[in-house]
Design a protein around this motif. Structure first.
Motif, PDB file in Angstrom:
ATOM      1  N   PRO A  97      46.572 128.384  91.116  1.00 58.21           N
ATOM      2  CA  PRO A  97      46.604 128.483  92.584  1.00 58.21           C
ATOM      3  C   PRO A  97      45.313 127.981  93.231  1.00 58.21           C
ATOM      4  O   PRO A  97      45.351 127.347  94.292  1.00 58.21           O
ATOM      5  CB  PRO A  97      46.801 129.975  92.857  1.00 58.21           C
ATOM      6  N   PHE A  98      44.200 128.249  92.610  1.00 62.89           N
ATOM      7  CA  PHE A  98      42.916 127.797  93.138  1.00 62.89           C
ATOM      8  C   PHE A  98      42.855 126.268  93.175  1.00 62.89           C
ATOM      9  O   PHE A  98      42.491 125.667  94.186  1.00 62.89           O
ATOM     10  CB  PHE A  98      41.786 128.374  92.274  1.00 62.89           C
ATOM     11  N   CYS A 112      44.137 131.678  81.565  1.00 63.78           N
ATOM     12  CA  CYS A 112      43.194 130.946  82.432  1.00 63.78           C
ATOM     13  C   CYS A 112      43.934 129.928  83.284  1.00 63.78           C
ATOM     14  O   CYS A 112      43.645 129.762  84.470  1.00 63.78           O
ATOM     15  CB  CYS A 112      42.113 130.262  81.605  1.00 63.78           C
ATOM     16  N   GLY A 113      44.877 129.226  82.686  1.00 62.45           N
ATOM     17  CA  GLY A 113      45.668 128.252  83.442  1.00 62.45           C
ATOM     18  C   GLY A 113      46.435 128.904  84.571  1.00 62.45           C
ATOM     19  O   GLY A 113      46.480 128.395  85.694  1.00 62.45           O
ATOM     20  N   LEU A 114      47.032 130.046  84.298  1.00 58.26           N
ATOM     21  CA  LEU A 114      47.787 130.755  85.339  1.00 58.26           C
ATOM     22  C   LEU A 114      46.879 131.274  86.452  1.00 58.26           C
ATOM     23  O   LEU A 114      47.266 131.308  87.611  1.00 58.26           O
ATOM     24  CB  LEU A 114      48.579 131.909  84.724  1.00 58.26           C
ATOM     25  N   LEU A 115      45.673 131.692  86.091  1.00 61.64           N
ATOM     26  CA  LEU A 115      44.752 132.202  87.096  1.00 61.64           C
ATOM     27  C   LEU A 115      44.117 131.083  87.927  1.00 61.64           C
ATOM     28  O   LEU A 115      43.862 131.257  89.112  1.00 61.64           O
ATOM     29  CB  LEU A 115      43.663 133.055  86.437  1.00 61.64           C
ATOM     30  N   TRP A 116      43.856 129.947  87.321  1.00 61.23           N
ATOM     31  CA  TRP A 116      43.191 128.845  88.011  1.00 61.23           C
ATOM     32  C   TRP A 116      44.158 127.936  88.761  1.00 61.23           C
ATOM     33  O   TRP A 116      43.742 127.191  89.648  1.00 61.23           O
ATOM     34  CB  TRP A 116      42.381 128.012  87.020  1.00 61.23           C
ATOM     35  N   THR A 146      43.270 120.846  95.875  1.00 64.14           N
ATOM     36  CA  THR A 146      43.864 119.504  95.945  1.00 64.14           C
ATOM     37  C   THR A 146      44.678 119.326  97.224  1.00 64.14           C
ATOM     38  O   THR A 146      44.696 118.234  97.793  1.00 64.14           O
ATOM     39  CB  THR A 146      44.743 119.219  94.711  1.00 64.14           C
ATOM     40  N   ARG A 147      45.342 120.372  97.698  1.00 62.89           N
ATOM     41  CA  ARG A 147      46.095 120.278  98.953  1.00 62.89           C
ATOM     42  C   ARG A 147      45.143 120.010 100.118  1.00 62.89           C
ATOM     43  O   ARG A 147      45.410 119.161 100.975  1.00 62.89           O
ATOM     44  CB  ARG A 147      46.880 121.566  99.197  1.00 62.89           C
TER      45      ARG A 147
END
Length: 169
Positions: free
Chosen positions: A43-44, A37-41, A49-50
């Motif tokens: 980039p989102f 889940c951490g790896l999938l979320w 935040t950017r």
């Protein structure tokens, strides 16, 4: 009739070495799910935040009077709509401020003509006045000159704000 058999076991640990319940595969599965889940979320969340950081920086610059700032409005979500609204606000504020500066310059320019006529009228009155009236006319001349200086300063400030590089200090 058969007699019931009771089986009683005792262990020093909760899982009894895997005999009753083996919790290790469950813990590994939970850790794996959290990592996935951490790896999938990631980039989102990084994208969000950017975008928010860019909008925060842009709104600070707009608040400081830099209206040529643009933010990315290519996103199709609410942040994209907010970016488009920030860009529209920046464009409209730029138009309002430049219009106000132009209007201020126009007003100052229009005040120059009546002041010049007033100075000329005071000069004509001085030629045809008595010595008692000259004191009063000197006061009027000073006030008209003061108003003329203020209008000239206003014109200079207006020109400087519209074209900062063209006006000498």
């Amino acid at each position: 009739e058969p007699k019931p058999i009771i089986f009683l076991a005792r262990a020093n640990t909760f899982s009894a070495g895997g005999f009753f319940f083996n919790y290790r595969p469950w813990i590994l599965a939970c850790v794996g799910i959290v990592a996935l889940c951490g790896l999938l979320w990631l980039p989102f969340l990084t994208g969000i935040t950017r975008t928010i950081t860019q909008m925060t920086r842009a709104t600070r610059q707009i608040a400081d009077g830099q209206f040529d700032v643009r933010v990315d409005e290519t996103r199709t979500d609410e942040l994209g709509q907010l970016g488009a609204a920030i860009n529209r606000m920046s464009t409209r504020l730029s138009g309002f401020v430049s219009g106000q500066k132009r209007s201020l310059g126009d007003i100052a320019h229009e005040l120059c003509s009546p002041l010049a006529r007033l100075q000329m009228a005071v000069g004509i009155l001085e030629q045809n006045s008595t010595t008692d009236q000259k004191e009063w006319l000197d006061d009027v001349r000073e006030e008209v000159q003061h108003m003329s200086n203020l209008v000239n300063e206003l014109l200079t400030i207006s020109k400087a704000s519209l074209k900062p590089g063209n006006v000498k200090r």
